[in-house]
Design an enzyme around this catalytic site. Sequence first.
Site, PDB file in Angstrom:
ATOM      1  N   ASN A 195       0.760  -1.370   0.515  1.00 47.66           N
ATOM      2  CA  ASN A 195      -0.032  -0.075   0.083  1.00 47.66           C
ATOM      3  C   ASN A 195       0.604   1.264  -0.031  1.00 47.66           C
ATOM      4  O   ASN A 195       2.217   1.284   0.702  1.00 47.66           O
ATOM      5  CB  ASN A 195      -0.859   0.338   0.869  1.00 47.66           C
ATOM      6  CG  ASN A 195      -0.334  -0.434   2.883  1.00 47.66           C
ATOM      7  OD1 ASN A 195       0.578   0.168   2.648  1.00 47.66           O
ATOM      8  ND2 ASN A 195      -0.356  -1.256   3.865  1.00 47.66           N
ATOM      9  N   LEU A 196       0.732   2.364   0.043  1.00 47.86           N
ATOM     10  CA  LEU A 196       0.605   3.411  -0.424  1.00 47.86           C
ATOM     11  C   LEU A 196       1.441   4.215   1.271  1.00 47.86           C
ATOM     12  O   LEU A 196       3.280   4.781   0.886  1.00 47.86           O
ATOM     13  CB  LEU A 196       0.104   5.086   0.035  1.00 47.86           C
ATOM     14  CG  LEU A 196       0.806   6.603  -0.858  1.00 47.86           C
ATOM     15  CD1 LEU A 196       1.300   6.067  -1.848  1.00 47.86           C
ATOM     16  CD2 LEU A 196       0.272   7.796  -1.493  1.00 47.86           C
ATOM     17  N   HIS A 197       1.686   3.727   2.273  1.00 47.66           N
ATOM     18  CA  HIS A 197       1.836   3.326   3.212  1.00 47.66           C
ATOM     19  C   HIS A 197       3.388   2.982   3.563  1.00 47.66           C
ATOM     20  O   HIS A 197       4.726   3.297   4.105  1.00 47.66           O
ATOM     21  CB  HIS A 197       1.213   3.508   4.443  1.00 47.66           C
ATOM     22  CG  HIS A 197       1.768   3.813   5.901  1.00 47.66           C
ATOM     23  ND1 HIS A 197       2.239   5.426   6.586  1.00 47.66           N
ATOM     24  CD2 HIS A 197       2.471   3.163   6.374  1.00 47.66           C
ATOM     25  CE1 HIS A 197       3.101   4.515   7.641  1.00 47.66           C
ATOM     26  NE2 HIS A 197       2.951   3.776   7.610  1.00 47.66           N
ATOM     27  N   GLU A 198       3.122   1.537   3.344  1.00 46.48           N
ATOM     28  CA  GLU A 198       4.251   0.385   3.390  1.00 46.48           C
ATOM     29  C   GLU A 198       5.660   1.311   2.156  1.00 46.48           C
ATOM     30  O   GLU A 198       6.305   1.166   2.036  1.00 46.48           O
ATOM     31  CB  GLU A 198       3.911  -0.893   2.364  1.00 46.48           C
ATOM     32  CG  GLU A 198       3.070  -1.997   4.071  1.00 46.48           C
ATOM     33  CD  GLU A 198       2.545  -2.285   3.567  1.00 46.48           C
ATOM     34  OE1 GLU A 198       1.574  -3.459   4.387  1.00 46.48           O
ATOM     35  OE2 GLU A 198       1.959  -2.679   2.316  1.00 46.48           O
ATOM     36  N   ASP A 264      -5.762  -8.503   1.398  1.00 47.48           N
ATOM     37  CA  ASP A 264      -5.959  -9.469   0.825  1.00 47.48           C
ATOM     38  C   ASP A 264      -6.747 -10.294   0.024  1.00 47.48           C
ATOM     39  O   ASP A 264      -6.833 -10.788  -0.751  1.00 47.48           O
ATOM     40  CB  ASP A 264      -6.522 -10.877   2.565  1.00 47.48           C
ATOM     41  CG  ASP A 264      -5.636  -9.818   3.077  1.00 47.48           C
ATOM     42  OD1 ASP A 264      -4.531 -10.148   3.087  1.00 47.48           O
ATOM     43  OD2 ASP A 264      -6.387 -10.821   5.015  1.00 47.48           O
TER      44      ASP A 264
END
Length: 475
Positions: A195-198, A264
């Site tokens: 995701n963008l945060h990761e 998921d």
Amino acid sequence: MQLTMPRFDQSQVLVIGDVMLDRYWHGGTSRISPEAPVPVVKVNGVEDRPGGAGNVALNIAALGSGASLISVVGQDEAADALRSRLESVGIHTDFQTSADKPTITKLRVISRHQQLIRMDFEDSFGAADSDGFLDKARKLLPMMGAVILSDYAKGSLQDTQSLIKAARAAKVPVLVDPKGTDFERYRGATLLTPNLHEFEAVMGECSQESTLVAKGTELMLSLDLEALLVTRGEHGMTLLRPNQPEFHLPARAREVFDVTGAGDTVISVLASSMAAGSGLPQAVALANLAAGIVVGKLGTATISGPELRRAIGAEQGSERGVMTEEQLLIALEDARAQGEKVVFTNGCFDIIHAGHVGYLEDARSLGDRLVVAINSDESVSRLKGPARPINPVDRRMAVLAGLEAVDWVISFGDDTPERLLEIIKPEVLVKGGDYSEDQVVGWEIVKGYGGEVKVLSFFDNCSTTAIVEKIRDQD
């Protein structure tokens, strides 16, 4: 892009990663404990759900794909609960048992739809706990169309490089849902789905589209990835591939209730679609569509094959209207999967008049979906004479499909709809006119499997034949 439903029933996906048990204790609370200022919950229900890689496998199975799961569990009741839940839906489980660590369990106490406390039972697994993963994977790889590494940073995925190399050697694509900031351990994977945060935690802030594309391209080249998919919440998804333009899809959710488990769902649809033969852009578009559905549900949720097919139909404007027989049977399967009641009626419908409209509205009120079967031109001529029909079958079908009460329209060439009734098996058969129930063609077929037969009156004493004769009298 024209979306098509993959043949999930012909795909097999292997999930390797951290499995956990999400356990919920439900109960009411009406007093404070005399021992401490905390509410007393009288537990009256226990709910167990597979989480982590287990939820990924559940998503795959819900789509209709074959799912296999390799993970680590403890020697305890929680492991038995996980196996039971997963195997009950056809997931092949190959668990390695840790002798000294428990199955990862997250226990939540819920009262009046509020989570009061969460208790985690877990110890990080080590290399010895998963040292058999590679051998287990190699036995299954020849049967697989895709592999998912589902990393929740719980220690099950110690040797990711060996698993990636084994899968790539077997020419099986590897999709990774990463955790942490060490993306080097995923080198050589087919597709990474942070995701963008990761992504920003590894590559730095991306305040502009151009920055995201530049840093994503840098990451792909440095890790020898075939593609990178960055999921961006309300801003949709961005697919990057070396030497190709970025492929951006906007978020599809109309209303967001809960994003739990959305990642998921995304990787499950991606892997299942690719295993079924879909190209990467098509698989990403399907995953984006599925994510928009699942975030509209409460709690960790899955999307079923029929749900996705209905969404594809809505996307292509084919959830209603004129159908071929094959298309109708698929639409009916999806409708019944949603618990919908199917109503069937038939006729020539040569000139649609007010009586037809009122009759079809009444028929539709008897269920959730209305199928209208109309006689072909040849069939009408045999029944009504060589001067009929006035309107050819394609025009008659187009007019019926435009009525709000009508869901699906199909034509048939026989003089009676009995063959259609045998294969469609509507819950309700409706006929308009002055008949008794046992005079309706096909009544015995419908009654034979437990369906209903209803006779409705046309409105306003309208008649197509009378309208035709009146027009001819005026000529």
